[in-house]
Design an enzyme around this catalytic site. Structure first.
Site, short mmCIF file in Angstrom:
data_model
loop_
_atom_site.label_atom_id
_atom_site.label_comp_id
_atom_site.label_asym_id
_atom_site.label_seq_id
_atom_site.Cartn_x
_atom_site.Cartn_y
_atom_site.Cartn_z
N HIS A 1 0.84 -1.21 0.00
CA HIS A 1 0.00 0.00 0.00
C HIS A 1 0.87 1.26 0.00
CE1 HIS A 1 -3.08 -2.77 2.14
NE2 HIS A 1 -3.49 -2.59 0.91
N LYS B 1 -18.59 -4.47 11.37
CA LYS B 1 -17.58 -5.43 10.90
C LYS B 1 -16.34 -5.28 11.75
CE LYS B 1 -17.59 -6.68 6.03
NZ LYS B 1 -16.91 -6.21 4.81
N ARG C 1 -2.47 -6.42 -8.31
CA ARG C 1 -1.41 -7.42 -8.17
C ARG C 1 -1.52 -8.53 -9.20
NH1 ARG C 1 -2.97 -8.10 -2.04
NH2 ARG C 1 -4.88 -7.57 -3.13
N SER D 1 -2.95 -8.10 2.85
CA SER D 1 -3.38 -7.90 4.24
C SER D 1 -3.94 -9.20 4.80
CB SER D 1 -4.44 -6.80 4.32
OG SER D 1 -3.91 -5.58 3.87
P1 ADP Z 1 -9.95 -3.75 -0.13
O1 ADP Z 1 -10.44 -4.53 1.04
O2 ADP Z 1 -10.81 -2.58 -0.49
O3 ADP Z 1 -9.55 -4.55 -1.34
P2 ADP Z 1 -7.16 -3.53 0.67
O4 ADP Z 1 -6.76 -2.80 1.89
O5 ADP Z 1 -7.01 -5.00 0.67
O6 ADP Z 1 -8.64 -3.05 0.41
O7 ADP Z 1 -6.39 -2.95 -0.60
C1 ADP Z 1 -6.50 -1.63 -1.03
C2 ADP Z 1 -5.97 -1.50 -2.44
O8 ADP Z 1 -4.57 -1.80 -2.44
C3 ADP Z 1 -6.59 -2.48 -3.46
O9 ADP Z 1 -6.69 -1.83 -4.70
C4 ADP Z 1 -5.58 -3.60 -3.54
O10 ADP Z 1 -5.64 -4.26 -4.79
C5 ADP Z 1 -4.28 -2.81 -3.39
N1 ADP Z 1 -3.18 -3.62 -2.88
C6 ADP Z 1 -3.18 -4.44 -1.82
N2 ADP Z 1 -1.96 -5.01 -1.64
C7 ADP Z 1 -1.18 -4.53 -2.63
C8 ADP Z 1 0.18 -4.77 -3.03
N3 ADP Z 1 0.95 -5.62 -2.37
N4 ADP Z 1 0.64 -4.13 -4.13
C9 ADP Z 1 -0.18 -3.28 -4.82
N5 ADP Z 1 -1.44 -3.03 -4.51
C10 ADP Z 1 -1.96 -3.64 -3.44
#
Ligand code: ADP
Length: 150
Positions: free
Chosen positions: A18, A42, A91, A129
């Site tokens: 992120h 949640k 990703r 995550s």
């Molecule tokens: P959500 O639950 O809305 O998907 P996340 O917190 O999991 O939220 O992710 C937020 C954004 O960051 C999403 O667009 C996700 O694809 C992107 N993202 C998560 N991990 C990575 C990573 N390692 N590299 C690039 N983008 C990522």
């Protein structure tokens, strides 16, 4: 006009992947608002207050990165903050399928709003995550995946 982007997500937790999207996004936008989607019903794994403090610490040198929580449509949030862009990361094709659908809906909700998808940096491609929560639950050290100390 100032180019403002919302980077929405659950960020449970906020990872190096992120952070990379935000830092690279700053090449494109004047300001990035990290929006932590939060629904009271949640339960989160990592305490929300802790994650907010950690993200703020990560970007303390950047006056143009802000952190907020929200519980509404991302398109409504963007409007409130004068943001014309939604920033997200990609990703793999699974991310793409999802992001494509969400971007279409957001376009329908607000035709002025553009979604900008940044492809992950290869070294962060495997960070998620969900995976971090899983291994943390079993007591593994997750420091390597986070841009801050928990
Ligand atoms: P959500 O639950 O809305 O998907 P996340 O917190 O999991 O939220 O992710 C937020 C954004 O960051 C999403 O667009 C996700 O694809 C992107 N993202 C998560 N991990 C990575 C990573 N390692 N590299 C690039 N983008 C990522």
């Amino acid at each position: 006009m100032k180019k403002i982007a919302i980077f929405p997500g659950s960020f449970d937790p906020f990872t190096k992947g992120h952070e990379d999207i935000v830092v690279r996004g700053l090449q494109l936008f004047d300001e990035i608002i990290i929006g932590i989607g939060h629904n009271q019903e949640k339960e989160r794994y990592f305490p929300l207050k802790k994650i907010i403090a950690c993200i703020e610490k990560t970007f303390e040198k950047y006056s143009n990165v802000k952190v907020i929580t929200y519980n509404e449509l991302t398109s409504t949030l963007a409007k409130t903050h004068g943001a014309s862009y939604i920033l997200r990361g990609l990703r793999n094709t699974t991310d793409f399928e999802y992001e494509n659908r969400v971007a279409q809906v957001n376009k329908y909700l607000n035709n002025q709003l553009e979604t900008v998808l940044l492809i992950t940096s290869p070294k962060y491609a495997s960070i998620s995550s969900t995976l971090i929560r899983e291994i943390h639950r079993y007591g593994a050290d997750v420091r390597a995946f986070l841009p801050y100390k928990l």
